[in-house]
Structures are given as structure tokens and as C-alpha cells.
Design a protein around this motif. Structure first.
Motif: not given
Length: 72
Positions: A21-23, A27-31
Motif C-alpha cells: 500500500r505504501r509503495a 507511486n513507487a517504481d513498478p519493479v
């Protein structure tokens, strides 16, 4: 399985779900998100808890489009 082992399993699941959820929020890297989804998938296959398995399946369904896009 002892109560301590069950609680550890539950805690671990919620830790993974929280990181996912945090990622997403950041908007974290999709990887990075895919790596967390891999953990969810492994947990889904190996957990002894039916309720955790159900929650893992729900998370995987919600992110199915991301997994499909990554496979291309």
C-alpha cells in the motif's frame, strides 16, 4: 501450528500488505511493486491460513493488470 507461529504468519502478511500500500501511495517504481507482489504470491502458495490465502488472492487480483503489463 502454535498460536505464536500463527501470529507471526499474520504479522508477516500485514507487513507485506502495508509495504505494498505504501509503495502504491508513493507511486513507487513498478519493479518494486512487482517484487512485493511476488512476495504476496509466494505467501499465498505457502501459508497454512485460509483467511490469509484469501487476502493474498484478493491482492493479486487487484494487481493483475500490473502483472500482465510486466509480462509483456
Amino acid at each position: 501450528m502454535t498460536n505464536t507461529e500463527k501470529q507471526t504468519e499474520v504479522n508477516f502478511f500485514f507487513q507485506i500488505a502495508s509495504e505494498l500500500r505504501r509503495a502504491e501511495r508513493e507511486n513507487a517504481d513498478p519493479v518494486q511493486i512487482l517484487e512485493l507482489l511476488d512476495e504476496v504470491e509466494c505467501y499465498h502458495k505457502n501459508t497454512a491460513s485460509a483467511s490469509i490465502r484469501e487476502r493474498c488472492a484478493d491482492l493479486l487480483r487487484r494487481h493483475e493488470s500490473l502483472n500482465t503489463a510486466a509480462a509483456r
